[in-house]
Write a protein that holds these residues in place. Structure first.
Motif, PDB file in Angstrom:
ATOM      1  N   CYS A 204      17.857 -27.713 -50.804  1.00 23.34           N
ATOM      2  CA  CYS A 204      18.590 -28.253 -51.962  1.00 23.34           C
ATOM      3  C   CYS A 204      18.196 -29.706 -52.206  1.00 23.34           C
ATOM      4  N   VAL A 205      18.040 -30.471 -51.122  1.00 27.14           N
ATOM      5  CA  VAL A 205      17.596 -31.862 -51.244  1.00 27.14           C
ATOM      6  C   VAL A 205      16.223 -31.904 -51.906  1.00 27.14           C
ATOM      7  N   LEU A 206      15.327 -31.009 -51.492  1.00 30.70           N
ATOM      8  CA  LEU A 206      13.983 -30.969 -52.059  1.00 30.70           C
ATOM      9  C   LEU A 206      14.023 -30.665 -53.556  1.00 30.70           C
ATOM     10  N   ALA A 207      14.761 -29.644 -53.944  1.00 25.47           N
ATOM     11  CA  ALA A 207      14.856 -29.288 -55.360  1.00 25.47           C
ATOM     12  C   ALA A 207      15.429 -30.448 -56.170  1.00 25.47           C
ATOM     13  N   HIS A 208      16.482 -31.048 -55.652  1.00 29.27           N
ATOM     14  CA  HIS A 208      17.149 -32.178 -56.308  1.00 29.27           C
ATOM     15  C   HIS A 208      16.189 -33.355 -56.428  1.00 29.27           C
ATOM     16  N   ALA A 209      15.419 -33.596 -55.367  1.00 26.80           N
ATOM     17  CA  ALA A 209      14.462 -34.703 -55.363  1.00 26.80           C
ATOM     18  C   ALA A 209      13.360 -34.489 -56.388  1.00 26.80           C
ATOM     19  N   VAL A 210      12.876 -33.267 -56.493  1.00 29.93           N
ATOM     20  CA  VAL A 210      11.835 -32.955 -57.478  1.00 29.93           C
ATOM     21  C   VAL A 210      12.361 -33.197 -58.884  1.00 29.93           C
ATOM     22  N   THR A 211      13.556 -32.719 -59.164  1.00 30.68           N
ATOM     23  CA  THR A 211      14.166 -32.937 -60.479  1.00 30.68           C
ATOM     24  C   THR A 211      14.228 -34.423 -60.808  1.00 30.68           C
ATOM     25  N   ASN A 212      14.776 -35.198 -59.889  1.00 37.17           N
ATOM     26  CA  ASN A 212      14.992 -36.621 -60.151  1.00 37.17           C
ATOM     27  C   ASN A 212      13.686 -37.409 -60.237  1.00 37.17           C
ATOM     28  N   LEU A 213      12.710 -37.047 -59.395  1.00 34.66           N
ATOM     29  CA  LEU A 213      11.431 -37.751 -59.428  1.00 34.66           C
ATOM     30  C   LEU A 213      10.700 -37.485 -60.748  1.00 34.66           C
ATOM     31  N   VAL A 214      10.625 -36.224 -61.131  1.00 34.96           N
ATOM     32  CA  VAL A 214       9.929 -35.886 -62.375  1.00 34.96           C
ATOM     33  C   VAL A 214      10.672 -36.476 -63.576  1.00 34.96           C
ATOM     34  N   LEU A 215      11.984 -36.464 -63.524  1.00 34.57           N
ATOM     35  CA  LEU A 215      12.769 -37.069 -64.597  1.00 34.57           C
ATOM     36  C   LEU A 215      12.474 -38.565 -64.692  1.00 34.57           C
ATOM     37  N   GLY A 216      12.384 -39.223 -63.546  1.00 34.14           N
ATOM     38  CA  GLY A 216      12.080 -40.646 -63.538  1.00 34.14           C
ATOM     39  C   GLY A 216      10.721 -40.937 -64.134  1.00 34.14           C
ATOM     40  N   ILE A 217       9.724 -40.150 -63.768  1.00 36.50           N
ATOM     41  CA  ILE A 217       8.379 -40.323 -64.324  1.00 36.50           C
ATOM     42  C   ILE A 217       8.400 -40.081 -65.837  1.00 36.50           C
ATOM     43  N   TYR A 218       9.149 -39.065 -66.241  1.00 41.05           N
ATOM     44  CA  TYR A 218       9.278 -38.733 -67.671  1.00 41.05           C
ATOM     45  C   TYR A 218       9.917 -39.898 -68.435  1.00 41.05           C
ATOM     46  N   VAL A 219      10.949 -40.476 -67.881  1.00 38.42           N
ATOM     47  CA  VAL A 219      11.635 -41.592 -68.531  1.00 38.42           C
ATOM     48  C   VAL A 219      10.702 -42.792 -68.672  1.00 38.42           C
TER      49      VAL A 219
END
Length: 228
Positions: A204-219
């Motif tokens: 769950c940490v991994l999935a959450h981390a992927v979401t947040n990292l990609v979102l950050g790059i997108y932003v």
């Protein structure tokens, strides 16, 4: 509940307290009681990140639900990465105004003119969002709260135990924690679903981390600061 619950509550509570402090400071600026600029307010995030990380590390030995060996299950690990990407795609397409809890001013590091300071803020925002927040939130929501809703003696409940009540309550509360309520509920439900399948907090940490990292790059690429 005992000490075990507090080890998982305290980092989350401190993180949320900082959000409250920021709102109070912003309100005080509007009232004219404080003279703080939007640029200065950005530095609350690095402070929050460092403090929450310090708490997590201090309590680290108490988190016996975190097992690195879980990542050896490649099927689960690949699925976690893919789920994280799916949540990201859904998240940026669920920014409907009627689902927003207030107006998000976002986190715009380019308000800071000094390049070194700006890069430091970007680093802390990505580091906090992609590492500290996923660990903190998954320990609170998926490890503690999902089980605590089932029984106050949460540690007696096996990780990944499903009940409809705990699933719905945690999905709704996870949504209310975020500015985009429905997107938050979707993400909370997705991460909980992953837990029920993998029985692993680290997945769950991994999935959450992927979401947040990609979102950050997108932003950073688009300048859509309201997602931050």
């Amino acid at each position: 509940m005992g000490k075990a619950g507090w080890f998982r509550i305290i980092p989350f509570a401190v993180f949320m307290a900082f959000i409250g402090v920021q709102q109070i400071l912003e309100w005080s600026v509007v009232k004219g009681w404080l003279d703080l600029t939007a640029q200065q307010m950005l530095y609350l995030y690095p402070l929050k990140t460092v403090l929450v990380l310090a708490l997590i590390l201090f309590f680290w030995r108490q988190y016996n639900e975190l097992h690195l060996v879980d990542f050896k299950n490649l099927t689960h690990t690949i699925a976690s990465v893919l789920l994280g990407l799916l949540v990201f795609v859904l998240w940026i397409n669920m920014d409907w105004g009627f689902t927003a809890l207030g107006e998000s001013k976002g986190f715009d590091p380019f308000l800071v003119e000094n390049a070194a300071s700006r890069n430091l803020l970007i680093f802390f925002r990505l580091f906090g969002a992609a590492l500290v927040v996923p660990i903190m939130e998954e320990l609170f929501w998926r490890s503690f709260m999902l089980r605590y809703v089932i029984t106050a003696d949460f540690s007696s409940v096996r990780i990944g135990t499903f009940t409809l009540t705990s699933f719905l309550i945690c999905a709704v509360l996870f949504g209310l924690e975020h500015n985009l309520i429905l997107a938050g509920m979707m993400a909370g439900a997705a991460y909980s679903g992953l837990l029920y399948w993998t029985k692993s907090i680290y997945q769950c940490v991994l999935a959450h981390a992927v979401t947040n990292l990609v979102l950050g790059i997108y932003v950073l690429q688009t300048g859509f600061w309201h997602f931050w």
